[in-house]
Scaffold this motif. Structure first.
Motif, PDB file in Angstrom:
ATOM      1  N   GLY A 113       0.871  -1.242  -0.011  1.00  0.00           N
ATOM      2  CA  GLY A 113       0.016   0.067  -0.013  1.00  0.00           C
ATOM      3  C   GLY A 113       0.849   1.180   0.073  1.00  0.00           C
ATOM      4  O   GLY A 113       0.579   2.197  -0.621  1.00  0.00           O
ATOM      5  N   TYR A 114       1.933   1.260   0.761  1.00  0.00           N
ATOM      6  CA  TYR A 114       2.749   2.560   0.807  1.00  0.00           C
ATOM      7  C   TYR A 114       3.520   2.661  -0.625  1.00  0.00           C
ATOM      8  O   TYR A 114       3.467   3.889  -1.027  1.00  0.00           O
ATOM      9  CB  TYR A 114       3.861   1.995   1.938  1.00  0.00           C
ATOM     10  CG  TYR A 114       4.677   3.217   2.527  1.00  0.00           C
ATOM     11  CD1 TYR A 114       3.926   4.108   3.132  1.00  0.00           C
ATOM     12  CD2 TYR A 114       6.037   3.532   2.300  1.00  0.00           C
ATOM     13  CE1 TYR A 114       4.750   5.285   3.740  1.00  0.00           C
ATOM     14  CE2 TYR A 114       6.690   4.484   2.825  1.00  0.00           C
ATOM     15  CZ  TYR A 114       6.092   5.512   3.521  1.00  0.00           C
ATOM     16  OH  TYR A 114       6.965   6.270   4.237  1.00  0.00           O
ATOM     17  N   LEU A 115       4.108   1.520  -1.258  1.00  0.00           N
ATOM     18  CA  LEU A 115       4.639   1.896  -2.559  1.00  0.00           C
ATOM     19  C   LEU A 115       3.624   2.016  -3.676  1.00  0.00           C
ATOM     20  O   LEU A 115       3.899   2.998  -4.574  1.00  0.00           O
ATOM     21  CB  LEU A 115       5.174   0.439  -2.995  1.00  0.00           C
ATOM     22  CG  LEU A 115       6.473  -0.110  -2.234  1.00  0.00           C
ATOM     23  CD1 LEU A 115       6.987  -1.519  -2.486  1.00  0.00           C
ATOM     24  CD2 LEU A 115       7.587   0.840  -1.940  1.00  0.00           C
ATOM     25  N   LEU A 116       2.419   1.459  -3.489  1.00  0.00           N
ATOM     26  CA  LEU A 116       1.366   1.953  -4.623  1.00  0.00           C
ATOM     27  C   LEU A 116       0.963   3.402  -4.442  1.00  0.00           C
ATOM     28  O   LEU A 116       0.324   3.797  -5.409  1.00  0.00           O
ATOM     29  CB  LEU A 116       0.468   0.745  -4.312  1.00  0.00           C
ATOM     30  CG  LEU A 116       0.790  -0.533  -4.867  1.00  0.00           C
ATOM     31  CD1 LEU A 116      -0.281  -1.528  -4.311  1.00  0.00           C
ATOM     32  CD2 LEU A 116       0.912  -0.644  -6.419  1.00  0.00           C
ATOM     33  N   THR A 117       1.191   4.131  -3.359  1.00  0.00           N
ATOM     34  CA  THR A 117       0.860   5.315  -3.255  1.00  0.00           C
ATOM     35  C   THR A 117       1.856   6.385  -3.311  1.00  0.00           C
ATOM     36  O   THR A 117       1.849   7.362  -2.829  1.00  0.00           O
ATOM     37  CB  THR A 117       0.028   5.506  -1.877  1.00  0.00           C
ATOM     38  OG1 THR A 117       0.593   4.975  -0.809  1.00  0.00           O
ATOM     39  CG2 THR A 117      -1.331   4.846  -2.107  1.00  0.00           C
ATOM     40  N   GLY A 118       2.848   5.769  -3.728  1.00  0.00           N
ATOM     41  CA  GLY A 118       3.934   6.560  -4.340  1.00  0.00           C
ATOM     42  C   GLY A 118       5.220   6.813  -3.346  1.00  0.00           C
ATOM     43  O   GLY A 118       5.774   7.987  -3.275  1.00  0.00           O
ATOM     44  N   ARG A 119       5.627   6.010  -2.437  1.00  0.00           N
ATOM     45  CA  ARG A 119       6.633   5.706  -1.530  1.00  0.00           C
ATOM     46  C   ARG A 119       7.768   5.059  -1.623  1.00  0.00           C
ATOM     47  O   ARG A 119       7.575   4.001  -2.622  1.00  0.00           O
ATOM     48  CB  ARG A 119       5.904   6.059  -0.142  1.00  0.00           C
ATOM     49  CG  ARG A 119       5.441   7.329   0.462  1.00  0.00           C
ATOM     50  CD  ARG A 119       4.266   7.698  -0.135  1.00  0.00           C
ATOM     51  NE  ARG A 119       3.004   6.973   0.011  1.00  0.00           N
ATOM     52  CZ  ARG A 119       2.542   6.926   1.481  1.00  0.00           C
ATOM     53  NH1 ARG A 119       2.802   7.598   2.359  1.00  0.00           N
ATOM     54  NH2 ARG A 119       1.522   6.038   1.722  1.00  0.00           N
ATOM     55  N   HIS A 120       8.713   4.780  -0.815  1.00  0.00           N
ATOM     56  CA  HIS A 120       9.832   3.732  -1.001  1.00  0.00           C
ATOM     57  C   HIS A 120       9.791   2.909   0.192  1.00  0.00           C
ATOM     58  O   HIS A 120       9.404   3.414   1.571  1.00  0.00           O
ATOM     59  CB  HIS A 120      10.939   4.483  -1.131  1.00  0.00           C
ATOM     60  CG  HIS A 120      11.173   5.591  -2.308  1.00  0.00           C
ATOM     61  ND1 HIS A 120      11.746   4.933  -3.579  1.00  0.00           N
ATOM     62  CD2 HIS A 120      10.813   6.701  -2.146  1.00  0.00           C
ATOM     63  CE1 HIS A 120      11.755   6.114  -4.226  1.00  0.00           C
ATOM     64  NE2 HIS A 120      11.138   7.266  -3.288  1.00  0.00           N
TER      65      HIS A 120
END
Length: 803
Positions: free
Chosen positions: A486-493
């Motif tokens: 969820g964190y990656l899919l919303t633009g984070r690392h």
């Protein structure tokens, strides 16, 4: 099938947010809901005649009826009411649609709000576009029946259940202005991953994070069975949800008007509570762990669909799960019922003569990027920033000559990760997740930049717990995986650190993520996201006190079966190669990178510059380790992939140098496993000529591999020299024993490798029979020694590399 909206005298149903829902408001919401329901039914059934401008005929109906109706009306209700909430409050929002078969509903709403036509201009918001919307659904060359990467506004593949809530929390972390609604189907609520993910609220920081609003949608049935939570008495369900740390708000019934009023009240109450929690944290700076709202929505399965088909009840039963009317083309009564069903939504009130949604239908729909299908949070690559990875020179270990020093590779990596964590302290877009293993895996340096996220009670003996921390630990691999996705899919690392043996728990989750990435690579409107990076340590060869239960290197096999344009597997042999691989993985996009590295002291073989060059090649000759002469081809190739196999190969090369100095030995180290594949099969694969130059076409190759040996055979089976390839690796023989005994038990040890060379180099078996016997005797001596002393042979325990 009746769903008329009735007048209510004294209509102002107040909400805590001050909103008064009038009868006209209810009719407006109902118009949108009816339009979405009509479009959902149309997608399941119709090929043409989308507006029913003529009587429905069998040729208007698809020959194969696929899709799921049962959950769709409930999802449409949620979407309608989220629209109102977003528009009235100016709220940035994302919705994770958990029910696996909710595709018709989410596609219908994206088309209504215009985000679908904006993404796919050929599916225009008119009659022609409606016909395309219907025709493409679950149709060859069209779109899947699930919420999928092709669906605007989605970060969640509906093909497998259990991950919705952890995805939602991952999206909310470090997104302070975002509301993440999460619809959880009551079938999904029975899964283990979903059950564990309820505890995510103990990690949600109301100061820096957004909010998650779970909506537990109970329609009573799965495909053919009742669901557990739907059959619990309301009091018992409340106790369960309160035990998870939520305050439940209940909405239910079959009367649309009353459900609209109750849903609006529940939504406003929930948002007011969320706002109060966040305001207290952001203005007061602390307090007790909050109790977050959850909405329990009970509506009939297949609501507003056929009440009865062929004399059997359908609406409100499991029979509405998929296609309530199954033989529309061949059964005149089913065709009649379908037309009545579609016309019951009064499409002429919802769409004009050109098929465009009427003004009332769109009155509750937000505009621009606030539409659920257009939010950039569901296309995270649009928001992604470069990760500030510092220069590796600050962290590299000095290597004046190979094998002179030892370091714990993951501890060295931990220093780098601490700097990454510190560099992202203000922007908060990097997290480290793992199932209670950060310190065990020697990454505890990160605590210097961020503690462990924790909102529950703390004790004086606790260490490194931090209400605002970005190190995430929970003993649920499923939840860790869902958070990070969820964190990656919303633009984070981020980075997932895990014991090698137990990362298998999320096999099916990584499957879905790999499939997601493969599809998104083919969608030009999906911007690339940061790669999903795994660090697998505490690996198979160093489980000195855990033993057999902690020994399984098979995750690599699992991943390498997947889409080659997405998956990458690296086995760095020392600290500097791990730094180089990690630098590449953390900066990469749209990959799943699996890095296997040890946490125990390991010899340093390569300087940083050498490590970078070696990792760039992916596989290469370590000329300093072999004895081959440039004037002639090698007699044998000793190859290794993995830190322990590398040490055993180098020790074997040293033994061969001592006992068989006339033998020309080439030592090859493989960091990137995909290099063994042909170039036609994987982007990292080697051309045949390059592979043959490295491994030769006709010389024996003894390959010491970190995992199951047959994987190497599978990767290289098409190579010219495959018949000469002999692989040693883990053979599912494990126990609690000494480090060297593990490799001996699995025939990966240096003495066994020397014996393999003698057995396979033509003519050597006779000439070197005494050397082979010495190797066998040393293995026997090893067995006796460890049983008497409990430690490895001195020549093994004290071994160092000498050229």
């Amino acid at each position: 099938m009746s769903h008329e909206i009735h007048e209510h005298q004294g209509s102002g149903t107040g909400t805590t947010g001050g909103t008064v829902l009038t009868d006209d408001d209810v009719r407006t919401l109902d118009a949108h809901w009816r339009a979405a329901n009509y479009l959902a039914v149309g997608q399941i059934y119709l090929l043409s005649n989308p507006l029913l401008t003529e009587p429905l005929r069998s040729e208007h109906v698809k020959p194969r009826l696929l899709g799921h109706w049962g959950t769709s009306p409930g999802l449409n209700l949620v979407h309608t009411h989220l629209n109102r909430l977003i528009k009235e409050r100016g709220q940035d929002a994302l919705c994770v649609w958990g029910p696996g078969h909710g595709g018709p509903a989410v596609l219908a709403n994206a088309w209504l709000e215009g985000s679908y036509s904006q993404t796919y201009p050929d599916v225009s918001r008119d009659a022609a576009g409606m016909e395309r919307l219907f025709r493409q659904f679950s149709f060859p060359g069209g779109v899947p029946s699930h919420v999928a990467p092709e669906t605007p506004g989605s970060i969640h593949e509906g093909g497998e259940l259990g991950y919705a809530l952890s995805h939602a929390y991952g999206a909310a972390f470090d997104n302070p202005d975002l509301l993440v609604a999460c619809v959880i189907g009551d079938g999904e609520a029975e899964t283990g991953p979903l059950a564990a993910s309820w505890h995510s609220n103990k990690f949600l920081d109301p100061l820096h994070d957004g909010a998650v609003l779970p909506i537990l949608h109970l329609n009573g049935y799965k495909i053919a069975n009742p669901t557990v939570l739907s059959r619990l008495p309301e009091e018992e369900l409340d106790e369960l949800l309160r035990g998870y740390g939520h305050d439940p708000l209940h909405v239910g019934g079959a009367d649309p008007a009353q459900v609209h009023r109750d849903m609006a009240r529940a939504m406003d109450t929930a948002l007011d509570r969320i706002s109060a929690i966040q305001r207290a944290a952001r203005e007061g700076g602390g307090g007790e762990r909050p109790r977050w709202p959850v909405i329990v929505l009970r509506t009939p399965k297949g609501w507003t669909g056929p009440a009865e088909v062929d004399g059997l009840p359908v609406e409100g039963t499991w029979r509405s799960h998929q296609v309530p009317l199954g033989d529309v083309r061949g059964n005149a009564d089913h065709l009649r019922q379908l037309e009545e069903w579609l016309r019951s939504y009064r499409p002429e009130e919802l769409f004009d003569e050109r098929g465009r949604p009427r003004e009332r239908v769109l009155a509750c729909v937000p505009e621009g990027a606030r539409r659920l299908g257009a939010t950039p949070h569901a296309n995270g690559g649009l928001l992604l920033r470069e990760l500030p990875v510092p220069p590796l020179e600050r962290y590299a270990v000095a290597v004046d000559k190979p094998g002179a020093t030892l370091h714990e590779p993951t501890r060295v990596l931990g220093d780098l990760l601490e700097s990454v964590m510190a560099a992202t302290a203000e922007r908060r877009d990097f997290r480290l997740v793992g199932p209670d293993e950060t310190a065990s895996n020697r990454l505890q340096a990160v605590y210097g930049a961020s503690g462990k996220a924790w909102q529950a009670r703390t004790l004086d003996v606790d260490e490194h717990l931090d209400r605002h921390g970005r190190v995430m630990e929970i003993l649920s691999e499923h939840t860790c995986q869902g958070w990070l996705e969820g964190y990656l899919l919303t633009g984070r690392h981020g980075l997932f650190s895990c014991y090698e043996a137990f990362v298998h728990i999320i096999d099916s989750m990584v499957n879905q993520h790999i499939k997601w990435l493969r599809v998104t690579r083919r969608l030009p409107w999906r911007a690339p996201i940061a790669s999903l990076n795994y660090l697998l340590t505490s690996h198979v060869w160093r489980q000195d006190h855990n033993g057999f239960s902690h020994q399984d290197p098979g995750f690599v096999d699992h991943v390498l079966n997947k889409s080659p344009e997405v998956v990458r597997v690296y086995l760095p042999p020392d600290a500097n190669t791990l730094l180089s691989v990690a630098d590449h993985a953390l900066r990469s996009r749209d990959y799943v990178n699996v890095v296997v590295a040890g946490k125990q002291p390991c010899f340093d073989w390569l300087s940083l510059d050498e490590a970078r060059a070696h990792c760039a090649r992916g596989a290469g000759i370590w000329s300093w380790a072999g004895t081959e002469d440039s004037a002639r081809e090698p007699d044998v190739v000793l190859a290794a992939a993995g830190d322990v196999p590398t040490q055993e190969v180098l020790a074997a090369a040293q033994l061969l140098r001592r006992h068989l100095p006339e033998l020309a030995v080439r030592v090859v180290n493989v960091v990137d496993l995909a290099r063994l594949l042909p170039a036609e099969e994987h982007p990292h694969g080697m051309p045949a000529a390059q592979y043959d130059a490295l491994f030769t076409r006709d010389k024996p190759v003894v390959f010491a591999y970190h995992g199951y040996p047959w994987l190497i055979h599978r990767l290289a089976y098409r190579r010219a020299g495959h018949a000469n390839l002999h692989v040693r690796g883990y053979k599912e023989i494990g126990t609690t024993t000494t480090p060297f005994d593990m490799v001996v038990r699995n025939d990966l040890d240096r003495y066994r490798l020397v014996m393999d060379v003698i057995d396979r180099v033509p003519g050597l078996a006779v000439r070197a029979a005494d050397v082979r016997q010495l190797m066998e005797d040393t293995r026997l001596r090893h067995h006796a020694w460890i049983r008497e002393h409990g430690t490895d042979l001195p020549e093994v325990a004290d071994w160092t590399w000498t050229a």
